[in-house]
Design an enzyme around this catalytic site. Structure first.
Site, PDB file in Angstrom:
ATOM      1  N   GLU A 191       0.819  -1.221   0.000  1.00 54.85           N
ATOM      2  CA  GLU A 191       0.000   0.000   0.000  1.00 54.85           C
ATOM      3  C   GLU A 191       0.850   1.267   0.000  1.00 54.85           C
ATOM      4  OE1 GLU A 191      -3.924  -1.980   0.688  1.00 54.85           O
ATOM      5  OE2 GLU A 191      -2.954  -0.476  -0.579  1.00 54.85           O
TER       6      GLU A 191
ATOM      7  N   TYR B 228     -14.565  13.468  21.542  1.00 51.76           N
ATOM      8  CA  TYR B 228     -13.211  13.161  21.049  1.00 51.76           C
ATOM      9  C   TYR B 228     -13.182  12.682  19.609  1.00 51.76           C
ATOM     10  CZ  TYR B 228      -9.947  14.429  24.616  1.00 51.76           C
ATOM     11  OH  TYR B 228      -9.130  15.183  25.430  1.00 51.76           O
TER      12      TYR B 228
END
Ligand SMILES: O=C(O)[C@@H](O)C(=O)COP(=O)(O)O
Ligand SMILES: [Zn+2]
Length: 210
Positions: A74, A120
């Site tokens: 990748e 968050y």
């Protein structure tokens, strides 16, 4: 962070992610961009729990192999993220359970897979765009991530898993862990009446980025 410390951090974080079940077998890959533009990446088919600092792949910013084992298949999407947003200094890709499960669902909102319901998630990630399914290593993943690199720090590859970035490896891993827990909560709450954050609450949190 210098090259030696970056190598040590990658081994340490890979082991931590593996030991806590965020990574299994040979899945996932990590990379970090050094101050001189070269990139340290995990070797292809490597287990994040058994990385060896001296065998990590070193490539230049064009992806030419300089040292160590052959880099992740990748690598092109890691490079594309760095090339299109120099503020990104680390990339974490995993097949962690809850985000990978989420990536396999029909009917996802491709502009933002997880509607915000905890602070968050907004402060660390913000939005999670969905990238269409391509086979692992397909250059179209790099193309699509490059096009959106400046707008987001996290992406969900359909039927595959997440890609999360950060200003360094520790920051990228913390962002990834927050996102995985958010996906776990989203699936846990999928049949419940969720109180989502309002637009005003999201805006206020967006000013408190971690
Ligand atoms: O899903 C895949 O095969 C890759 O995206 C992956 O997670 C591991 O590939 P390597 O980094 O080449 O081992
Ligand atoms: Zn993968």
């Amino acid at each position: 962070m210098n090259e030696h410390d970056t190598r040590q951090a990658m081994v340490e974080l890979g082991l931590s992610l593996f030991n806590r079940g965020y990574a299994t077998g040979g899945s996932g890959n990590l990379s970090a961009r050094l101050d001189d533009g070269r990139i340290i990446a995990t070797p292809t088919n490597s287990c994040l729990g058994r990385l060896q600092a001296e065998r990590l792949s070193l490539v230049d910013e064009e992806g030419r192999h300089l040292q160590g084992d052959k880099p992740t298949k990748e690598l092109s999407f890691h490079l594309s993220l760095y090339q299109n947003d120099p503020g990104k200094r680390a990339v974490v890709h995993l097949h962690c359970t809850y985000l990978t499960a989420l990536s396999c669902l029909e009917g996802l909102d491709s502009s933002n897979v997880i509607r915000p319901f905890t602070p968050y998630y907004v402060m660390r990630v913000g939005q999670l765009p969905l990238i269409p399914y391509y086979h692992p290593g397909d250059e179209r993943i790099a193309r699509d991530l490059g096009e959106q690199a400046r707008n987001y720090n996290a992406f969900l590859l359909a039927n595959h898993g997440p890609v999360v970035t950060g200003r360094d490896l520790y920051h990228a891993v913390d962002n990834m862990e927050e996102l995985e827990e958010t996906a776990r909560l989203a699936l846990l709450l999928s049949q419940q009446q969720v109180r989502y954050l309002s637009e005003q609450e999201v805006l206020e949190l967006s000013r408190r980025k971690v």
